[in-house]
Design a protein around this motif. Sequence first.
Motif, PDB file in Angstrom:
ATOM      1  N   ALA A 127      -1.341   6.404  -0.997  1.00 29.47           N
ATOM      2  CA  ALA A 127      -1.036   5.219  -0.199  1.00 29.47           C
ATOM      3  C   ALA A 127      -2.145   4.946   0.817  1.00 29.47           C
ATOM      4  O   ALA A 127      -2.562   3.796   1.012  1.00 29.47           O
ATOM      5  CB  ALA A 127       0.302   5.404   0.526  1.00 29.47           C
ATOM      6  N   GLU A 131       4.587   3.561  -3.135  1.00 26.84           N
ATOM      7  CA  GLU A 131       4.043   4.556  -4.043  1.00 26.84           C
ATOM      8  C   GLU A 131       5.148   5.106  -4.958  1.00 26.84           C
ATOM      9  O   GLU A 131       6.273   5.341  -4.514  1.00 26.84           O
ATOM     10  CB  GLU A 131       3.436   5.700  -3.215  1.00 26.84           C
ATOM     11  CG  GLU A 131       2.865   6.855  -4.004  1.00 26.84           C
ATOM     12  CD  GLU A 131       1.643   6.472  -4.810  1.00 26.84           C
ATOM     13  OE1 GLU A 131       1.382   7.155  -5.813  1.00 26.84           O
ATOM     14  OE2 GLU A 131       0.964   5.505  -4.457  1.00 26.84           O
ATOM     15  N   CYS A 158       0.823  -1.208   0.000  1.00 26.98           N
ATOM     16  CA  CYS A 158       0.000   0.000   0.000  1.00 26.98           C
ATOM     17  C   CYS A 158       0.855   1.257   0.000  1.00 26.98           C
ATOM     18  O   CYS A 158       0.484   2.283  -0.574  1.00 26.98           O
ATOM     19  CB  CYS A 158      -0.928   0.015   1.224  1.00 26.98           C
ATOM     20  SG  CYS A 158      -2.287  -1.170   1.153  1.00 26.98           S
ATOM     21  N   PHE A 159       2.020   1.181   0.662  1.00 30.21           N
ATOM     22  CA  PHE A 159       2.871   2.355   0.772  1.00 30.21           C
ATOM     23  C   PHE A 159       3.988   2.368  -0.265  1.00 30.21           C
ATOM     24  O   PHE A 159       4.843   3.255  -0.245  1.00 30.21           O
ATOM     25  CB  PHE A 159       3.460   2.439   2.180  1.00 30.21           C
ATOM     26  CG  PHE A 159       2.433   2.810   3.224  1.00 30.21           C
ATOM     27  CD1 PHE A 159       2.132   4.131   3.481  1.00 30.21           C
ATOM     28  CD2 PHE A 159       1.745   1.835   3.930  1.00 30.21           C
ATOM     29  CE1 PHE A 159       1.182   4.491   4.426  1.00 30.21           C
ATOM     30  CE2 PHE A 159       0.792   2.171   4.873  1.00 30.21           C
ATOM     31  CZ  PHE A 159       0.506   3.502   5.121  1.00 30.21           C
TER      32      PHE A 159
END
Length: 243
Positions: free
Chosen positions: A97, A84, A81-82
Amino acid sequence: MTQAVGPTRAYRRLSVEERRSQLLDAALNLFAHRAPEEVSLDDVAEAAGVSRPLVYRYFPGGKQQLYEAALRTAADELEQCFAEPQEGSLTQRLGRALDRYLAFVDEHDTGFSALLQGGSVIETSRTSAIVDGVRRAAAEHILAHMELPGPPGPRLRMTVRMWITSVEAASLIWLDEDKQPPLDELREWLVEQFIAHITATAGRDPQTAAMVRHALALETPEGPVGKLVRRVLPVAAEAVHLL
């Protein structure tokens, strides 16, 4: 007269990896909406459309092994998710994110709560290590987005990890509050919390101060920082006036 028989779906034998993935998908779906201790191997077998012995064949350690494997799969998704791209301002990257992170929380509500609250009776040191690994990976991703000239110091690392803890806490409270406020408002609020965290640290740490000056130069008046400043300054000015 021979009666016509309708078409039947062809049976395809799954490979070992395909079958394992099928079982993990079924387990993840169950763990997402029910506490882990409420899910049995029979439930997983039924959800996957297979027999209980087949589940044991792939996970001879039983429910604990299956839970840890499913948790590892979920952790891999959360870690990403992070991850990016280095595009846009720091707050834009964090916002994207958080959109992915909060979408995961929304989809896996019950399982996410049981995981982070440590309420599962099958929690072990291994499951705790998996969860902590997600936190550390998220921190490393965020620190990478700061594009520091050298390794981050202890104050900056602590600030980022404190913010990640606040994101987890806010997610749990959001679930407990029947998913209010709306997700977009929660995401904006968490980005503002990040700005507040690093700004407070910048007053004590030269490395953070330099990073904040660089990051703010990429912001726009209509971005999260500009909006936050316009809301906070009148409150701060009034408070100072009363001193």
